[in-house]
Design a protein around this motif. Sequence first.
Motif, PDB file in Angstrom:
ATOM      1  N   ASP A  15     -16.769  69.989 -29.836  1.00  0.00           N
ATOM      2  CA  ASP A  15     -17.961  70.228 -29.927  1.00  0.00           C
ATOM      3  C   ASP A  15     -18.772  71.111 -29.787  1.00  0.00           C
ATOM      4  N   GLU A  16     -20.011  71.895 -30.045  1.00  0.00           N
ATOM      5  CA  GLU A  16     -21.031  72.480 -29.909  1.00  0.00           C
ATOM      6  C   GLU A  16     -21.507  72.334 -27.774  1.00  0.00           C
ATOM      7  N   PRO A  17     -21.595  72.856 -27.351  1.00  0.00           N
ATOM      8  CA  PRO A  17     -22.448  72.847 -25.973  1.00  0.00           C
ATOM      9  C   PRO A  17     -24.077  72.319 -26.499  1.00  0.00           C
ATOM     10  N   LYS A  18     -24.705  71.843 -25.652  1.00  0.00           N
ATOM     11  CA  LYS A  18     -26.109  72.041 -25.616  1.00  0.00           C
ATOM     12  C   LYS A  18     -27.147  73.350 -25.396  1.00  0.00           C
ATOM     13  N   PRO A  49     -19.947  61.604 -24.464  1.00  0.00           N
ATOM     14  CA  PRO A  49     -20.311  62.819 -25.696  1.00  0.00           C
ATOM     15  C   PRO A  49     -21.153  63.935 -24.865  1.00  0.00           C
ATOM     16  N   ASP A  50     -21.217  64.023 -23.828  1.00  0.00           N
ATOM     17  CA  ASP A  50     -22.039  64.574 -22.947  1.00  0.00           C
ATOM     18  C   ASP A  50     -21.247  66.031 -22.315  1.00  0.00           C
ATOM     19  N   TYR A  51     -19.693  65.063 -22.678  1.00  0.00           N
ATOM     20  CA  TYR A  51     -18.360  66.968 -22.387  1.00  0.00           C
ATOM     21  C   TYR A  51     -19.020  67.458 -23.649  1.00  0.00           C
ATOM     22  N   ALA A  52     -19.538  67.617 -24.314  1.00  0.00           N
ATOM     23  CA  ALA A  52     -19.388  68.694 -25.183  1.00  0.00           C
ATOM     24  C   ALA A  52     -19.147  69.902 -24.938  1.00  0.00           C
ATOM     25  N   GLY A  53     -19.045  70.552 -25.674  1.00  0.00           N
ATOM     26  CA  GLY A  53     -18.219  72.181 -25.101  1.00  0.00           C
ATOM     27  C   GLY A  53     -18.062  72.451 -24.259  1.00  0.00           C
ATOM     28  N   LEU A  54     -17.473  71.382 -23.539  1.00  0.00           N
ATOM     29  CA  LEU A  54     -17.524  71.725 -21.726  1.00  0.00           C
ATOM     30  C   LEU A  54     -16.322  72.651 -21.411  1.00  0.00           C
ATOM     31  N   ALA A  55     -15.383  73.002 -22.588  1.00  0.00           N
ATOM     32  CA  ALA A  55     -13.917  74.181 -23.021  1.00  0.00           C
ATOM     33  C   ALA A  55     -15.078  75.796 -22.929  1.00  0.00           C
ATOM     34  N   ILE A  56     -15.951  75.176 -23.593  1.00  0.00           N
ATOM     35  CA  ILE A  56     -16.677  76.539 -23.696  1.00  0.00           C
ATOM     36  C   ILE A  56     -17.360  77.514 -22.699  1.00  0.00           C
ATOM     37  N   ARG A  57     -18.786  76.186 -21.884  1.00  0.00           N
ATOM     38  CA  ARG A  57     -18.833  76.195 -20.537  1.00  0.00           C
ATOM     39  C   ARG A  57     -18.061  76.106 -18.736  1.00  0.00           C
ATOM     40  N   GLN A  58     -17.036  75.908 -18.839  1.00  0.00           N
ATOM     41  CA  GLN A  58     -16.143  75.895 -18.551  1.00  0.00           C
ATOM     42  C   GLN A  58     -15.066  75.216 -19.070  1.00  0.00           C
ATOM     43  N   PRO A  59     -14.217  76.601 -19.288  1.00  0.00           N
ATOM     44  CA  PRO A  59     -12.146  76.807 -19.903  1.00  0.00           C
ATOM     45  C   PRO A  59     -11.160  75.771 -18.955  1.00  0.00           C
ATOM     46  N   LEU A  60     -11.655  76.340 -17.038  1.00  0.00           N
ATOM     47  CA  LEU A  60     -10.837  75.217 -16.114  1.00  0.00           C
ATOM     48  C   LEU A  60     -11.487  74.171 -15.955  1.00  0.00           C
ATOM     49  N   LEU A  61     -12.018  73.257 -15.942  1.00  0.00           N
ATOM     50  CA  LEU A  61     -12.780  71.917 -15.705  1.00  0.00           C
ATOM     51  C   LEU A  61     -12.163  71.346 -17.640  1.00  0.00           C
ATOM     52  N   ALA A  62     -12.260  72.274 -18.232  1.00  0.00           N
ATOM     53  CA  ALA A  62     -12.156  71.411 -19.823  1.00  0.00           C
ATOM     54  C   ALA A  62      -9.989  71.332 -19.933  1.00  0.00           C
ATOM     55  N   SER A  63      -8.976  72.471 -19.367  1.00  0.00           N
ATOM     56  CA  SER A  63      -8.467  72.118 -19.712  1.00  0.00           C
ATOM     57  C   SER A  63      -7.729  71.271 -18.479  1.00  0.00           C
ATOM     58  N   VAL A  64      -8.294  71.338 -16.948  1.00  0.00           N
ATOM     59  CA  VAL A  64      -7.484  69.962 -16.507  1.00  0.00           C
ATOM     60  C   VAL A  64      -7.939  68.169 -16.498  1.00  0.00           C
ATOM     61  N   MET A  65      -8.801  69.090 -17.064  1.00  0.00           N
ATOM     62  CA  MET A  65      -9.508  67.101 -17.729  1.00  0.00           C
ATOM     63  C   MET A  65      -7.746  66.591 -19.217  1.00  0.00           C
TER      64      MET A  65
END
Lengths: 103, 472
Positions: B425-428, B350-366
């Motif tokens: 999800d929105e990041p914290k 659940p703490d991965y929430a909003g990873l796409a906003i904070r770091q799109p590269l990591l979210a895409s690779v994951m």
Amino acid sequence: MTIGLTHFLLLGTALFCLGLYGLLSKRNAIAILMGIELMLNAVNINLIAFNKYVAAGSYTGQVFSVFVIVVAAAEVAVGLALVLAIYKDRLSTNVDDLDWLKW
Amino acid sequence: MNMSLLSTEILTAVLACGLLILCLLSPNKEKHRGIGYATLFGLLAILVTTFFQYGINETTFHELWIHDDYSVFMKELFLVAAILVTLSSIDFVDTLPRFRSEYYSLIVFAALGMMVMASANDLVTIYVGMELMTITFFVLVAYVLGNGRSSEAGVKYLLLGAASSAVLLFGMSLLYGLTGTTVIPEMMAKLHWSPALVIAVVTLIAGFGFKISAVPFHMWSPDIYEGAPTPITGYLAVASKAAGFAVLVRVFIDGLPLQNGVDWLTVMSVLAGITMVIGNVVAIPQTNIKRMLAYSSVAQAGYLLVGLMSADAAGVKGILFYAMLYVVANMGAFAVAIVVAKELGTEEIPDYAGLAIRQPLLASVMTISLLSLAGIPPLAGFVGKLYLFSAIMDKGVLWPAFVGFVMSMVSVYYYLNVALYMWRDEPKDNRPIHVPGAIKFTVLFAMVATVFFGIYPGPLAEVATMAAKSLF
């Protein structure tokens, strides 16, 4: 009565089962390591007996058991270091205390 | 005795010892980056030399050692895994309290053990290689001194790993007793059904099953994967498992007869079935990313076992191809987990929430790595599963493909669950996450390789076919 292959194999299997029993029933990490040593030595007895009675003239079984002894010594050296590390952390070597990681 | 057949191993051993000496000579013990890059270039150079080793099919040292395309392919797989692990470790090693530089040489020693396993043609060689790998992993798993979770994982891995080696050795001693030889291909003709052979096969399956974490010998993997340092978890999940498969395939296909012997194929089928089902089902409720990936890797072992079930070149080719892509996809996912654990200090999904906003590269690779593991076209995992399942379907056995297909659909649920958190999800907090250069390279490589081999699997599949044929 002469001692033959069967007797050695019975001894080896009995020792292996004793080691397995120690592995499963003991709660102290060091005692569990001792159980594993028993199992490895049972394998050594098997290897030497097979070498003498099945493959006489070659030394493969004896060489194999020498390798087992050497590797087991390395394993125990690392093992005791790890047990020391966990003892520093939990002040215990009881495996029941190793319960931080659980599903 | 042709020493040139051992050139890869000799170079790796020299590299590992050289790195240790370099650690001793370096004036500042905590400055490790130079040694990290030296490891990287050493492993890359060895990888390049292996490309010239295809086509040699020889044994040496009285058949203790075999050099064939199969072993070369496996060694390349281990080297790729070791390189990716080293790359994703460099920034992690900064956080280690002590003994930073020695970390790298242990990675190389573990790779050396795996290479010996891949080239072993004899039970003694298998045992020595396997223990070199396993004992090194005991140390690596417990490497974070003063961290209770790491030490606990180390002790657990030690006790279970040592016990599994002892069980495996018992089986090996029985095989030696039944045949009078330890050379694997020589056993084939001498083995026939007997109660002792049944015990030997059962203990061998238990011992190797532990290494590849097949159900019911998988109990160790979630605990150890969670407690170990994340790069090492990735190394364990991909390379240690592949090494287990390398010997498993060689021993069972080259050494144990199916006619007049023990029908190990049926046992493997049962293992493959329950491994696929349990691995995928138990992965669903996991909330820790490393635990989820641990159960997913159990499930992947089930898919790989399907390749062994067909016991022919097509199945082994499937195993080799899938194992290589599994390395790439899994290392991509673990590299993302490493950055998130370091920057956010969390491993909970659940703490991965909003990873796409904070770091799109990591979210895409994951996302791409997880979809490849699930086998979604056009990613590489789909092609791998296609090879594995079509090999067994050509034999007229349909149920493994069916179970595999259904369970892949189940796996999509928990893989996409992570993607959902990242993209929906929105990041914290909205601060961007810094990705270190070495990790950036790892994740980009993982992404490009996964997409490339999904769209254009031809070249890798050809090499895998050639490697698989050398075994038969």
